[in-house]
Enzyme design. Sequence first.
Site, PDB file in Angstrom:
ATOM      1  N   CYS A   9       0.708  -1.297   0.114  1.00  0.00           N
ATOM      2  CA  CYS A   9      -0.161  -0.204  -0.058  1.00  0.00           C
ATOM      3  C   CYS A   9       0.696   1.319  -0.110  1.00  0.00           C
ATOM      4  O   CYS A   9       0.490   2.291  -0.573  1.00  0.00           O
ATOM      5  CB  CYS A   9      -0.903  -0.004   1.127  1.00  0.00           C
ATOM      6  SG  CYS A   9      -2.462  -1.239   1.121  1.00  0.00           S
ATOM      7  N   HIS A  48      -6.311  -2.617  -1.235  1.00  0.00           N
ATOM      8  CA  HIS A  48      -5.708  -3.459  -0.286  1.00  0.00           C
ATOM      9  C   HIS A  48      -6.607  -4.881  -0.115  1.00  0.00           C
ATOM     10  O   HIS A  48      -7.920  -4.866   0.448  1.00  0.00           O
ATOM     11  CB  HIS A  48      -5.507  -3.236   0.860  1.00  0.00           C
ATOM     12  CG  HIS A  48      -4.990  -4.024   1.864  1.00  0.00           C
ATOM     13  ND1 HIS A  48      -3.348  -4.456   1.831  1.00  0.00           N
ATOM     14  CD2 HIS A  48      -5.370  -4.961   2.539  1.00  0.00           C
ATOM     15  CE1 HIS A  48      -3.060  -5.024   2.668  1.00  0.00           C
ATOM     16  NE2 HIS A  48      -4.261  -5.762   3.206  1.00  0.00           N
ATOM     17  N   ASN A  87       1.059 -16.459  -4.095  1.00  0.00           N
ATOM     18  CA  ASN A  87       1.098 -17.072  -2.733  1.00  0.00           C
ATOM     19  C   ASN A  87      -0.021 -16.817  -1.930  1.00  0.00           C
ATOM     20  O   ASN A  87      -0.218 -15.699  -1.671  1.00  0.00           O
ATOM     21  CB  ASN A  87       2.664 -16.677  -2.049  1.00  0.00           C
ATOM     22  CG  ASN A  87       3.679 -17.212  -3.041  1.00  0.00           C
ATOM     23  OD1 ASN A  87       3.528 -18.294  -3.452  1.00  0.00           O
ATOM     24  ND2 ASN A  87       4.757 -16.712  -3.030  1.00  0.00           N
ATOM     25  N   HIS A  98      -0.735  -8.548   1.221  1.00  0.00           N
ATOM     26  CA  HIS A  98      -1.596  -7.892   0.154  1.00  0.00           C
ATOM     27  C   HIS A  98      -1.104  -8.813  -1.199  1.00  0.00           C
ATOM     28  O   HIS A  98      -0.346  -8.820  -1.551  1.00  0.00           O
ATOM     29  CB  HIS A  98      -0.658  -6.454   0.013  1.00  0.00           C
ATOM     30  CG  HIS A  98      -1.339  -5.447  -0.802  1.00  0.00           C
ATOM     31  ND1 HIS A  98      -1.800  -4.270  -0.700  1.00  0.00           N
ATOM     32  CD2 HIS A  98      -1.708  -5.654  -2.359  1.00  0.00           C
ATOM     33  CE1 HIS A  98      -2.328  -3.407  -1.756  1.00  0.00           C
ATOM     34  NE2 HIS A  98      -2.491  -4.520  -2.806  1.00  0.00           N
ATOM     35  N   HIS A 100      -0.774 -10.362  -4.301  1.00  0.00           N
ATOM     36  CA  HIS A 100       0.202  -9.660  -5.602  1.00  0.00           C
ATOM     37  C   HIS A 100       0.459 -10.980  -6.446  1.00  0.00           C
ATOM     38  O   HIS A 100       0.454 -12.240  -6.005  1.00  0.00           O
ATOM     39  CB  HIS A 100       1.443  -9.009  -5.096  1.00  0.00           C
ATOM     40  CG  HIS A 100       2.334 -10.098  -4.009  1.00  0.00           C
ATOM     41  ND1 HIS A 100       1.704 -10.145  -2.567  1.00  0.00           N
ATOM     42  CD2 HIS A 100       3.544 -10.694  -4.007  1.00  0.00           C
ATOM     43  CE1 HIS A 100       2.914 -10.906  -2.068  1.00  0.00           C
ATOM     44  NE2 HIS A 100       3.653 -11.444  -3.083  1.00  0.00           N
ATOM     45  N   HIS A 102       3.108 -12.642  -8.982  1.00  0.00           N
ATOM     46  CA  HIS A 102       4.571 -12.868  -9.497  1.00  0.00           C
ATOM     47  C   HIS A 102       4.511 -13.213 -10.945  1.00  0.00           C
ATOM     48  O   HIS A 102       4.004 -14.284 -11.269  1.00  0.00           O
ATOM     49  CB  HIS A 102       5.330 -13.795  -8.800  1.00  0.00           C
ATOM     50  CG  HIS A 102       5.495 -13.493  -7.099  1.00  0.00           C
ATOM     51  ND1 HIS A 102       6.474 -13.178  -6.729  1.00  0.00           N
ATOM     52  CD2 HIS A 102       4.641 -13.666  -6.082  1.00  0.00           C
ATOM     53  CE1 HIS A 102       6.527 -12.975  -5.315  1.00  0.00           C
ATOM     54  NE2 HIS A 102       5.339 -13.497  -5.028  1.00  0.00           N
TER      55      HIS A 102
END
Length: 117
Positions: A9, A48, A87, A98, A100, A102
């Site tokens: 964030c 978020h 993950n 948060h 995400h 990859h």
Amino acid sequence: MRKDDCLFCKIVAGEIPSTKVYEDERVLAFEDVSPMMPVHTLIVPKNHYDNIGDDIPDDEMGHLFNAVSTVAELKGVAESGYRVIVNTNDDACQTVHHIHVHVLGGAPMNSGDPSKS
């Protein structure tokens, strides 16, 4: 929606510098600070959500994953191939809570199948 103690964030807000790869009104993509491959870019929603199980609206989730192909093109791995990883929680090694994505690539990867190594 923002969580004040969240690293991502703070990156989205510009409070912590990052190497931006892509940004639009809903997501930010930036280089991982500890890359595991020549290309290791993270894509985060600007809102978020702790993880993939956090009741993320369908349009937010779709936008997040639609950004993957854009980032792969920008990073030059769309044709050669890339891996996408999310993950979720501690047992899966989610270190920043948060959500995400990859995007990894830029070199051949071992599939884990001994017949393909």
